[in-house]
Enzyme design. Structure first.
Site, PDB file in Angstrom:
ATOM      1  N   SER A 207      -7.222  -4.998  -1.758  1.00 31.19           N
ATOM      2  CA  SER A 207      -6.283  -4.039  -2.295  1.00 31.19           C
ATOM      3  C   SER A 207      -5.632  -4.356  -3.688  1.00 31.19           C
ATOM      4  O   SER A 207      -5.427  -5.566  -3.592  1.00 31.19           O
ATOM      5  CB  SER A 207      -5.327  -3.536  -1.466  1.00 31.19           C
ATOM      6  OG  SER A 207      -4.391  -2.671  -2.109  1.00 31.19           O
TER       7      SER A 207
ATOM      8  N   TYR B  31       1.593  -2.660   4.612  1.00 32.23           N
ATOM      9  CA  TYR B  31       0.131  -2.550   4.043  1.00 32.23           C
ATOM     10  C   TYR B  31       0.061  -3.739   3.370  1.00 32.23           C
ATOM     11  O   TYR B  31      -0.966  -4.588   3.450  1.00 32.23           O
ATOM     12  CB  TYR B  31       0.136  -1.008   3.395  1.00 32.23           C
ATOM     13  CG  TYR B  31      -1.204  -1.207   2.734  1.00 32.23           C
ATOM     14  CD1 TYR B  31      -2.502  -0.706   3.472  1.00 32.23           C
ATOM     15  CD2 TYR B  31      -1.536  -1.566   1.561  1.00 32.23           C
ATOM     16  CE1 TYR B  31      -3.736  -0.755   2.852  1.00 32.23           C
ATOM     17  CE2 TYR B  31      -2.792  -1.446   0.833  1.00 32.23           C
ATOM     18  CZ  TYR B  31      -3.906  -0.833   1.482  1.00 32.23           C
ATOM     19  OH  TYR B  31      -5.238  -0.855   0.981  1.00 32.23           O
TER      20      TYR B  31
END
Ligand code: ZN
Length: 658
Positions: free
Chosen positions: A542, A555
């Site tokens: 990410s 996250y």
């Protein structure tokens, strides 16, 4: 043997050729008659040419077409008189025969006519049907096959001893037909090869095929040679055997010189056959019909000594090659069928489709061998005859037509989170490059995402070691190994700041985004290590790894930890020839997470239009799931063969990352 003919379906056919297509498909639907491109059919018609003159044409099956799915375009129209004239030549080389067939067609776009075109032309009947019916080859592959055939059919068929297909067979049929055919003749049996039927209509010719093969089946029944009940015991499954299968695949790939799919079959019939005490005799005679050799090779491998199989295959080549008219190039020496008392039947192919064709053919071969054995002994053609077909230029051409293999042909990829978004796009990109793909997802819809021999979709909760191991074993049984692993599954919980982040929430994110991937990497490592071209792992990371944002602590931390895990794996696994690289996508909106409403509200939040919001990056471009998937696939390819431990952004350029 039952007829599939239906008057109402036939009534919808508006021409002789359409009827020819119709009954060809009926033949193709019955796997006991023809398998995978086997058999051929024809019809003789009169047509007006461009000058308005009437011309007789033979519409014969084109090579590369399958009877089950053939269309009118699959039939090649060849001048009938020319074909009959060719049959009168004393000799005709194979390349010249093909040249004559191709240059005497009336349609430039027609496929290359079947090599049996001349044989179809000389038979004085409008419709001609040819199959490799199991029952016929079971009976003729015995020491007294010819006698049995004459006993069954009397003067209703002409019997042709085995000759290699092509011009010589057509010549022999002309001779024998002239000598033996009479008013009762409705067919022709080609010993060790198959059967022809013919008639004045599509219905008559097809009906005769069904009736003739039916009589052979009845004969087998009357001689207690029809049902051969398998007694196989049960198969073992599990991780240990999966590793043995993957080792076998690695050995076969090495001998072949390219990665192969190795599909394990442990149905009762396959298992019982591979465990028979007389397996080294009955399975080492040769194929049921020479046509099968290009798929299955002459002999299956018994057990797992691949090097020994390769040597004996070379021996076979060296024995028969010098007897051939022109010089031949050795094919790969790897087996296509493996019979092993523990693993059962393993079908080998350059891709999953090929492996499934091999399995189908050998499934019928088992029936044929068992029936012939029950009649007193299975006896295939001598090795020399099989060699001639295996190394026949025209057969080789069929294989060459496949073209250059796709980059991941014979390789296996496993993708997690594969039912939607980036995972689903990765499945597409990998399939398009020829890989067999195992797709895992919590969502059950993953099972039916694709209908392809190269696809296995399994519902799986990756936080369960047991569920994943079961899925992995299933994947190995179906394809034989694992070459590529795409770690994509993950969750992105809604924004939550640290001061109100619950431990349970944090742990849940860590379990799915981090812990599950550690387990996956650990369990897949022994298989990736065996990958013929080296293992590859791609981690879908990410943008949050290099550039975290507020409200996404769990996250961002999970992805950062996964990123570090991947870097350590790159260091540890390099010696095992496994590469692991990470992609850091950002703002990929064509996924399930992003509905129109959510997009619109986020865009409003930043005071942007939806379009500007999607392209809010340095390059002002939208990043799609497909973009990420294509880069994922390329990372597994040769372009990145010397790259490991890399992190590549796929985000249109982000000023915080740059
Ligand atoms: Zn044939």
């Amino acid at each position: 043997m039952r007829t599939l003919w239906k008057d109402d379906e036939a009534a919808a056919c508006n021409s002789e050729l359409e009827l020819r297509v119709y009954t060809s498909r009926l033949l193709g639907q019955d796997k006991n008659l023809v398998l995978h491109g086997g058999g051929n059919t024809s019809v003789k018609v009169t047509e007006k040419n461009v000058f308005g003159e009437e011309e007789q044409l033979l519409y014969v099956k084109g090579s590369g077409w399958d009877l089950e799915t053939i269309a009118a375009a699959g039939f090649a129209p060849v001048g009938l008189e020319h074909l009959k004239k060719l049959a009168q030549l004393p000799a005709l080389s194979d390349p010249e025969m093909v040249n004559q067939l191709v240059t005497h067609q009336t349609r430039a776009t027609a496929p290359v006519p079947s090599v049996e075109a001349i044989l179809h032309a000389i038979l004085p009947h409008q419709y001609v049907d040819h199959t490799h019916a199991d029952a016929i080859i079971a009976i003729t592959n015995t020491s007294d096959g010819e006698l049995r055939i004459r006993e069954i059919y009397g003067d209703t068929v002409v019997v042709i001893p085995y000759v290699m297909p092509g011009f010589d067979l057509a010549k022999l049929c002309v001779e024998r037909f002239a000598a033996e055919a009479g008013v009762n003749t409705i067919g022709m049996v080609l010993l060790n090869h198959g059967i022809f039927s013919f008639g004045k209509s599509a219905k008559e010719s097809y009906g005769r095929m069904i009736a003739l093969v039916g009589r052979a089946e009845d004969y087998l029944g009357q001689h207690n040679a029809w049902v051969t009940a398998p007694v196989g015991g049960t198969a073992s499954h599990g991780m240990e055997l999966a590793r043995e299968q993957a080792k076998l695949r690695a050995d076969i790939s090495k001998v072949a010189g390219f990665p192969v799919i190795v599909a394990r079959h442990v149905d009762e019939k396959s298992l019982a056959f591979s465990r028979r005490a007389d397996i080294s005799i009955i399975a080492q005679q040769g194929p049921a019909t020479p046509d099968h050799v290009i798929r299955t090779k002459r002999l299956p491998m018994l057990g797992r000594d691949v090097a020994e199989y390769g040597e004996s295959y070379q021996q076979y080549f060296q024995t028969y090659e010098p007897q051939a008219k022109e010089r031949k190039t050795l094919l790969d020496v790897a087996p296509r069928v493996v019979l092993d008392s523990e693993l059962g039947l393993c079908a080998v192919g350059k891709n999953a489709q090929e492996a499934s064709i091999v399995a189908d053919i050998y499934d019928h071969t088992i029936d044929i061998i068992l029936r012939a054995t029950a009649l007193g002994g299975y006896r295939a053609l001598p090795a020399k005859d099989i060699f001639d077909v295996e190394y026949w230029d025209l057969e080789q051409a069929k294989l060459r037509k496949g073209g250059k293999p796709l980059p991941f042909s014979g390789e296996v990829a496993l993708v997690t989170g594969a039912a939607s978004g980036i995972g689903k796009a990765c499945v597409e990109s990998l399939l398009a490059r020829g890989a067999a793909v195992v797709a895992l997802d919590l969502d059950a819809k993953v099972a039916a995402l694709k209908n392809s021999a190269s696809y296995l979709g399994l519902q799986c909760d990756l936080t369960s070691d047991e569920q994943f191991k079961r899925a992995l074993v299933q994947a190995i049984e179906k394809f034989g190994g694992l070459d590529m692993l795409v770690l994509n599954a993950g969750i992105f919980p809604g924004g939550c700041r640290i001061d109100s982040l619950k431990s349970e929430e944090w742990q849940k994110v860590m379990r799915i985004n981090l812990d599950a991937n550690l387990m996956l990497m650990r369990e897949c490592h022994p298989f990736l290590k065996l990958a013929p071209r080296g293992g590859r792992v791609v981690v879908i990371g990410s943008k949050n790894v290099p550039a975290p944002g507020p409200g996404a602590a769990a996250y961002s931390a999970s992805k950062a930890a996964l990123n570090q895990l991947a870097r350590v794996a790159a260091l540890e696994w390099g010696a095992d020839n496994i590469r692991i690289n990470s992609l850091h996508p950002n703002a990929v909106f064509d996924t399930g997470l992003w509905t129109e409403d959510v997009l619109a509200s986020r865009a409003r939040h930043y005071g942007l239009t939806v379009d500007d919001y999607k392209k809010n990056n340095v390059l002002k471009t939208e990043v799609t799931s497909k973009d990420v998937a294509e880069l994922t696939a390329e990372l597994c390819g040769t372009l990145f063969a010397k790259t490991t431990g890399a992190q590549i952004p796929v985000d249109g350029g982000n000023d915080r990352v740059i």
